[in-house]
Structure formats: C-alpha cells, structure tokens
Design an enzyme around this catalytic site. Structure first.
Site, PDB file in Angstrom:
ATOM      1  N   THR A 240       5.498   0.535   2.837  1.00  0.00           N
ATOM      2  CA  THR A 240       4.075   0.861   2.898  1.00  0.00           C
ATOM      3  C   THR A 240       3.750   2.087   2.050  1.00  0.00           C
ATOM      4  O   THR A 240       4.363   3.140   2.224  1.00  0.00           O
ATOM      5  CB  THR A 240       3.689   1.152   4.357  1.00  0.00           C
ATOM      6  OG1 THR A 240       4.076   0.045   5.154  1.00  0.00           O
ATOM      7  CG2 THR A 240       2.195   1.383   4.497  1.00  0.00           C
ATOM      8  N   GLU A 241       2.772   1.937   1.151  1.00  0.00           N
ATOM      9  CA  GLU A 241       2.290   3.044   0.306  1.00  0.00           C
ATOM     10  C   GLU A 241       3.420   3.702  -0.477  1.00  0.00           C
ATOM     11  O   GLU A 241       3.359   4.885  -0.809  1.00  0.00           O
ATOM     12  CB  GLU A 241       1.555   4.101   1.154  1.00  0.00           C
ATOM     13  CG  GLU A 241       0.449   3.538   2.041  1.00  0.00           C
ATOM     14  CD  GLU A 241      -0.796   3.123   1.282  1.00  0.00           C
ATOM     15  OE1 GLU A 241      -0.850   3.369   0.062  1.00  0.00           O
ATOM     16  OE2 GLU A 241      -1.697   2.534   1.906  1.00  0.00           O
ATOM     17  N   LEU A 242       4.477   2.931  -0.755  1.00  0.00           N
ATOM     18  CA  LEU A 242       5.672   3.424  -1.460  1.00  0.00           C
ATOM     19  C   LEU A 242       6.320   4.617  -0.753  1.00  0.00           C
ATOM     20  O   LEU A 242       6.957   5.452  -1.393  1.00  0.00           O
ATOM     21  CB  LEU A 242       5.359   3.774  -2.921  1.00  0.00           C
ATOM     22  CG  LEU A 242       4.902   2.638  -3.840  1.00  0.00           C
ATOM     23  CD1 LEU A 242       4.920   3.083  -5.295  1.00  0.00           C
ATOM     24  CD2 LEU A 242       5.762   1.391  -3.689  1.00  0.00           C
TER      25      LEU A 242
ATOM     26  N   TRP B  11       2.821   7.224  -2.653  1.00  0.00           N
ATOM     27  CA  TRP B  11       2.091   7.197  -3.933  1.00  0.00           C
ATOM     28  C   TRP B  11       0.658   7.683  -3.784  1.00  0.00           C
ATOM     29  O   TRP B  11      -0.130   7.538  -4.700  1.00  0.00           O
ATOM     30  CB  TRP B  11       2.148   5.816  -4.575  1.00  0.00           C
ATOM     31  CG  TRP B  11       1.364   4.692  -3.943  1.00  0.00           C
ATOM     32  CD1 TRP B  11       0.677   4.715  -2.771  1.00  0.00           C
ATOM     33  CD2 TRP B  11       1.204   3.379  -4.489  1.00  0.00           C
ATOM     34  NE1 TRP B  11       0.104   3.487  -2.541  1.00  0.00           N
ATOM     35  CE2 TRP B  11       0.413   2.637  -3.574  1.00  0.00           C
ATOM     36  CE3 TRP B  11       1.642   2.722  -5.644  1.00  0.00           C
ATOM     37  CZ2 TRP B  11       0.061   1.299  -3.780  1.00  0.00           C
ATOM     38  CZ3 TRP B  11       1.285   1.399  -5.845  1.00  0.00           C
ATOM     39  CH2 TRP B  11       0.511   0.703  -4.921  1.00  0.00           C
TER      40      TRP B  11
END
Lengths: 396, 424
Positions: A145-147, A299
């Site tokens: 999730t979300e890097l 990120w």
C-alpha cells in the site's frame, strides 16, 4: 541494456456513507453505494477504459516490445465486479497479451503491514486468490500500500516467497545513491528492491499539465532526451504512478493519452531503452547493494513517510481502536464481519483524517469526500462503534 | 416589542424566549406589535402582530434619521459581535462581501431596505436601519410601553422612546461578558450600556445577570428587575422516540460548542467517569468554534469508543436526543439563564447544571456543580447513572418542577414591570 519499468496502481476504496451517531446499533450498512458507483463509473469512462484501450493499441502495434505492470487492489476488484465488469474485461484482455504483469498487494489497500503480520499475510493471500480467479496468474512481485516499505516489511514479503518489492526512491534513504539500479533487502538479500524514479515519474503524473512548470509542455521527445541524459551505467528507470493519472488527474484534454500513445515510438526511435516488467528487470540485473530502510517510507507527499495516514491523534486513535479488534474478529470468523473488517482497514479512511494541509494540501483535498479531517474521524468512529457492537453481539 | 428573531426562524434561545413571553403576555390581554427585521410569513401570529421592518417604507426626509446613523457609523464587524452563530455561518460571513462605508450609508437611508434578519456581515447596517424603522413606527402606532430584547434592538428602542416619549424596558437575555468572557467587544458593551441607561427599567433573566448589569455596567440596582425565563410544555409524539442501538446509558451535552458553554469540562469529566465505568456513552451534540479541538481531545484521551459527536441537531432531533439520554449536563462557564436543562427535565432527563448559570438559581431538582470542578461533575454523573433513587426522584419531581414554570408567570412579572414604568 537499459530498460524502462512502468507500474500503475489501480485502487478505489469503499467510501463510507454519512453515518450518524443515531445510526449506531441500528444500521449495519456502512458504504455510500451511490457515490462509490458514480466515482467508479466516472473513473472507468475517463481513465480505465480509454487507458486500457491505449495500451491494447500500443501492444497491438509493437507486440512484446512493450511491457507494463499493474497492481489492482482487492477493493477495486470488488467494485469492478459490482459496477464496472467492462473494465475487468479490458484488463483481462491486457493480461492475455502476455505483456502485462500483475503484482501482489494487500486485499483492502490496507496499512496492516505496520500493525499485524498475521493480518498482512491473510490479506496478501486473499488478494492473490482474487488475481488468480480473474486473470489466471500468480504474482511474483509485491507492492505494498502506497509503496510503504521498511527492512522489516521486506523481510515478511521475502518469507512469503516473493522475488521483489517495489518502493519509493526516497531521497532520505538513498542519499547520493541512484534509484536507477536494482537493490536488495537489508535483512534478506534474496528479495530485490525496485525504487521509483520520482523525478521522471512525477513529471508525467503531477507536472504534465502544469503550465507554470518551466518544462511545460512535456513532449515525448523531451522526455526521451531526459532518459538519454541519464548516466549510461544506470540500468533501470522505474516509472511508478497511479493509473488514474491518465484521464483523471491529467484530463484527456491535456493530451496525456496522446503522450502515452506516442511514447514507445519515441523511445525506440531516439534511444536504446527497452520496456520490461518488474519480473524481467530482476531476472536481467544483479543488485548493486542492500538498501537500508529502518523506518517505513512511502511514496506520499514531500516527506515520503507515513504522516498522511498516521501520526495525528485522530488517525492514531482510529487505527489503534480498529486493530484492537483483530483477535475478536478472527475468533468469530463471520463472513459479514470479515468483509467489513477488510473494508474498514482501507488506508483512504486514515488519509481523510490527515491534518497537514500545507505542503501537499491540494492533493489531499482533491480526494477527500469530507469537509474536514474531524468530520472524517467522527464518521469513521461512528461506524467503528457500530462494528464493535456487532462484534459483541455475535460473540455472546 | 423589538426582537431580532421570532420562531420558527431562530438561531438561539432568544427567539424561543420572545415567543413564550409574548404568548404569556397575551393571556393577560396585552396587545403586542412585535417588530422583527424580517418576517417570513409563517410565524405564529395568533397572539401577536408581527411587523416586518423590511416592509416599512419611510417617507420622511432621510436627514431626520441621519442622527441615528451617526451613532453607528464607527462600528465595525468584530469577532464576538454576532451573538448566536454557528461556525458554518461564521465562514459564510467572512467569505462574503463587506460593503464600503458610503454604500452602507446609502442603503440605510434609502426609502426601503431589505433585511436579512440573520446575523450576517451587514449586521450593523441592519441594526442601524432597524433603529430608524423603530423611530418611524413609534410615530405611526399607538402604544403604552416599548420593550426591546438584547442589544441589537436597543437603538431601535431608544429611538422609539425619543420620538414617542413612551417608557422603555430593555431585556438582558445575555451580556457581552457572557458571550466573550473578559475580552469584551467595547462597542457592543457601549450599546448595551447606553440602552440600559436610556431605559426606565431593565429586566435581567437571572440574579446572576442582574449582578453583572449592576456591577459591570453601573446601572442603579433599583432599576434592574430579575424575571426568570420559562419553558413551553412539550409533549413528544410516540414516533419521535428513537430506539437506542445499544445498552449503555447516555450522558448528553447539547449546545453550541464554544468557550461559553464549557465543553472541555464535560470531556474531562467523561474521561474520569469512564475510568470507573465503561458501561456508559457520552454524546456531545452541537457545533461551534471549539468542536474540532474537542474531537482532538477525545481522540487523544482514547475514549472515542465511548464518546460520540452528532454535529448540529435540528428541530425534533433535539428531542430525539433527549429521549435516549439518561443524564443531561450543562457545564456552562457563564450562562445568563439556560433553557436547555428545562427542556431536558421536561423530557424526563435528570440534569446537572453549572453553578455559573442563571437557571441554577431556580432549580431544586438538579445537581449543581462548579463548571471547573470536573471531579465533582464526574461524581454527579456517576451518581445519577448508578443510584436509581436519585435519578428516579429527579425525573419525577424535575418534570413537575418544570411544568410549574409557566411563561404566564414570567409574563406576569414583566407586566408588573410595565405597570411600574407606566405609572411613573
């Protein structure tokens, strides 16, 4: 050989409806079907369908010279099934070309990796089944999730048998190092780490239509010239972005689809770059070093940390209250409860509670169905309180 | 009678009080012309004639009225000027256009003027114009007493008195000290004081308010009379009784979430109660400029699984809330009167009120605590939740007590005030 690795994130949350205090204990349906359906249809028409068609056209023209990767969250899959089977069909056609790799992630685009290993593994496996069911493939590469990534998260992912993980090429962890190499996890070197080149990724994702940008307008030739300007020893350019970039964040009128359609031609004509999937990248390259990430990165925002989802009192309280229920939920093993438990973990709910409006406020506001983080928190807690009551009721 | 609002178009307790009072006065045969800045046409006019100030066409030369305007022209809209305002309204006001001074003057002295009747950015323009209309109406109508409610209408009352020579009664429902603590808006204070000085009698809604009027405004004690407010009897139809979706008892705070209402003391008391007893839920109903801070505090204390926010409650939602409440708390830091505990009692809910409220002076069957004493408040809440003897008694006698408070009684006392000024 130098290569471009494209990965696109496809995600939609199950947004909660306006759930008042008076609903607690009386109303056990939490989702805003109308809004979820509307947004899904809107994004399907503006982004998913035309963007998928663009990639199909590209692959028809260049065959397996063009490779891309997608990660599709489980909640996005569920919403495709409900509201946009046409989108699901077009993704299937893309996967069937053999030029498209599908990545693993947590089912509900959750932050579980930060809180519960058990829940994290359960969700990754659920998602894996979903991918298998729709596309008939089993992902080999993971994106969280979300890097969100740390050494510890990498270790968990390696233990689950994945060969590589994607994350942000955050300045504060790279220092002088370049994101354009393959690295490996600091605890388990078997796991390769691919880092996003945020400069070039964001040129497309965020700056493409920004007329105040000194490089506006961005042409494919200009973009390829930047690729050519990179030190020839640097091997892999990771361009990671939300799929909604195409047609949703950057409207069709900005020329984003034309840019995308013309990019492979410019790459082949003016450079010696190829396109690769993440699995191909790690098969063809040797990691240069281990990358140390003690504290989780992501990120998001300038800080590339977790503060968009966690850190203020509202977020921490909601997050802790939610995960305090894990044991009870698992013991019950009730399908309705398990489903809500998944959907309530979606990171977007915590994102809406973010109070740092200043540097990245515009982005936060754009995606936020609530007028304020306080409203988001109160609504979520009302729902969660009803969920707790149901848990107690079922446990009796 | 001059009042800024009249039901059903009200923003706070003022309109409700005006309604009850006029209804009570009517029982004694008093005829009332009630001047509002803007009439909507759906007001209950059975006992009062509603005069819409916006409908008054002034034919006299505007220079006659210019002197009233002069008294206003140095007023600017300040932060605490607006007495009853939700944060939504506040945001709207400060986003909207502020008129230049000459534009305002032109508007005020034009032959017809359109009032919004709210508490908007044009408030002072409206107050000024309202005063002019007041003077004009005083000339056109026949009456014995002028009665003005709260500072917004005092200039109109004073103008009417100057023109007609009839006695003026001003009614203090709240003082600037209640609204703003010690950081008062000097201009509002000045209007309040000028109104009271020009008046023949001042009515205060409690002894607490009477003392403020005497001590802080320097009004002679013999001129100030306390007349308590009352509450309209309410009977809830069955369909308004909502079902509570859980077993825990409910402790409620209901009101604007502002400094004046003391919401933070309620949260601290809730936290203390929850340490002893998890079998209770707290509800904070309303909105206001302190709401977000309160939400943060609840999150920080980690009690969000037992402490809930409803946002602003409209109309019957208030009674829905009462119908599922087990204890009502009004922890006001400064409350001239406070009608809401009476409404709670009428709905069979035992109440705790702060000693810093006017209503505490008249209630027998209510627990009274200092707003700052959260230990005492927690103790009172715990007691009402657990000791049935206490809560049962409060319910039974509390309801009776409230039923005995009649607007007729308040009206009777107001009438006595009228008589005393007419005789003079």
């Amino acid at each position: 050989m130098r290569t471009i690795c494209f990965y696109f994130q496809v995600h939609q949350p199950f947004r909660l409806k306006r759930y008042k205090f008076f609903n607690i204990g009386n109303d056990h349906y939490y989702y805003n079907d109308f809004e979820n359906r509307n947004i899904m249809r809107k994004v399907a028409e503006k982004c998913y369908l035309p963007a998928n068609q663009t990639f199909l056209d590209i692959i028809n023209e260049y065959g397996d010279k063009v490779k891309i990767a997608f990660s599709i969250s489980g909640t996005a899959f569920d919403q495709f099934e409900l509201y946009a089977p046409d989108v699901l069909e077009s993704f299937k056609r893309l996967v069937d070309t053999g030029c498209v790799e599908i990545l693993s992630e947590t089912y509900s685009h959750s932050l579980s990796a930060l809180k519960s290993k058990e829940e994290f593994i359960r969700q990754v496996n659920l998602h894996k089944e979903k991918v298998k069911k729709h596309f008939g493939v089993t992902p080999q590469v993971f994106r969280n999730t979300e890097l969100i990534y740390s050494d510890y998260i990498g270790e968990m992912v390696a233990d689950m048998g994945y060969k590589a993980i994607l994350t942000e090429g955050a300045k504060h962890i790279l220092g002088w190092k370049s994101p354009n190499y393959v690295y490996c996890n600091a605890i388990n070197p078997k796991l390769k780490v691919l880092l996003k080149n945020f400069k070039l990724s964001d040129d497309i994702a965020f700056r493409f239509s920004n007329q105040a940008w000194d490089q506006f307008p961005l042409t494919t030739e200009k973009f390829v010239s930047w690729l050519n300007a990179i030190d020839p020893r640097e091997e892999t350019i990771n361009l990671f972005m939300d799929y909604e970039t195409f047609g949703e964040h950057q409207w069709k009128e900005t020329g984003i689809f034309k840019f995308l359609r013309a990019l492979p031609n410019a790459v082949f004509k003016y450079s010696n770059y190829t396109f690769s999937t993440p699995t191909e990248v790690i098969a063809n390259t040797v990691p240069v070093a281990a990358i140390h990430v003690e504290h989780p990165i992501s990120w998001a925002d300038e800080e590339r940390d977790l503060t968009a989802w966690l850190g203020n009192e509202l977020q921490d309280d909601a997050f802790n209250k939610l995960y305090a229920l894990e044991e009870q939920v698992k013991k019950l093993n009730n399908p309705d409860i398990l489903k809500d438990w998944l959907y309530l973990q979606t990171s977007d709910h915590f994102y809406y509670m973010c109070t740092k409006w200043f540097s990245d406020g515009d982005v936060h506001k754009y995606f936020n169905p609530y007028d304020s983080p306080y409203e988001a928190y109160v609504n979520f807690m009302n729902v969660l309180n009803d969920f707790m009551l149901r848990l107690r009721e079922f446990s009796r | 009678m001059f009042g800024w609002e009249f039901p059903p178009h009200i923003a706070g307790g003022l309109g409700t009080a005006c309604y009850g009072l006029t209804k009570g006065l009517n029982k004694f045969g008093t005829e009332i012309i009630f001047v509002v800045p803007k009439a909507f046409g759906d007001e209950d006019q059975s006992h009062v004639k509603i005069q819409d100030a916006g409908n008054v066409i002034i034919t006299e030369k505007s220079t006659d009225y210019a002197e009233f305007w002069d008294n206003f022209k140095y007023l600017e809209v300040g932060v605490n000027l607006i007495p009853y305002m939700s944060p939504e309204e506040y945001a709207r006001i400060f986003e909207s256009k502020i008129f230049s001074h000459s534009e305002i003057k032109e508007k005020v002295l034009s032959s017809k003027f359109s009032f919004s009747g709210t508490y908007g950015p044009d408030l002072l323009t409206e107050v000024a114009r309202y005063a002019i209309v007041g003077g004009y109406l005083a000339k056109q109508n026949n009456f014995d007493v002028i009665h003005a409610h709260d500072w917004l209408t005092y200039p109109a009352g004073v103008a009417a008195k100057q023109i007609s020579g009839k006695p003026l009664v001003v009614h203090m429902h709240a003082t600037e000290y209640d609204r703003s603590g010690e950081n008062i808006n000097q201009q509002v204070y000045d209007i309040e004081r000028a109104g009271m000085e020009a008046a023949d009698k001042v009515i205060a809604v409690s002894n607490r308010t009477r003392n403020i009027v005497i001590e802080r405004y320097g009004i002679p004690a013999e001129k100030v009379v306390t007349v308590y407010n009352s509450v309209e009897p309410i009977s809830l139809p069955e369909e308004f009784r909502v079902t509570k979706g859980f077993d825990e008892k409910i402790v409620t705070f209901l009101g604007r979430i502002t400094f004046q209402k003391g919401p933070e003391y309620f949260i601290e008391a809730a936290y203390k109660v929850l340490q002893k007893d998890r079998n209770v839920r707290f509800v904070m109903a309303g909105s206001g400029d302190m709401l977000n801070r309160m939400i943060r505090r609840v999150a920080a204390l980690g009690i969000s699984d037992r402490f809930h926010f409803t946002g602003f409650l409209k109309g019957m939602e208030v009674y829905e809330m009462f119908s599922i409440s087990d204890v009502y708390v009004m922890p006001s830091v400064s409350e001239p009167f406070g009608i809401s505990p009476l409404e709670a009692m009428a709905s069979d809910v035992p109440v705790i009120v702060s000693k810093q409220s006017g209503v505490a002076e008249i209630l027998k069957h209510a627990l009274k605590v200092d707003f700052w004493d959260v230990d005492d408040m927690a103790d009172a809440i715990y007691g009402l939740l657990h000791y049935e003897g206490l809560s049962k008694m409060f319910k039974r006698y509390g309801k009776q007590e409230v039923e005995n408070l009649r607007w007729e009684n308040s009206a009777f006392n107001v009438l006595e005030v009228y008589k005393s000024v007419v005789k003079n």
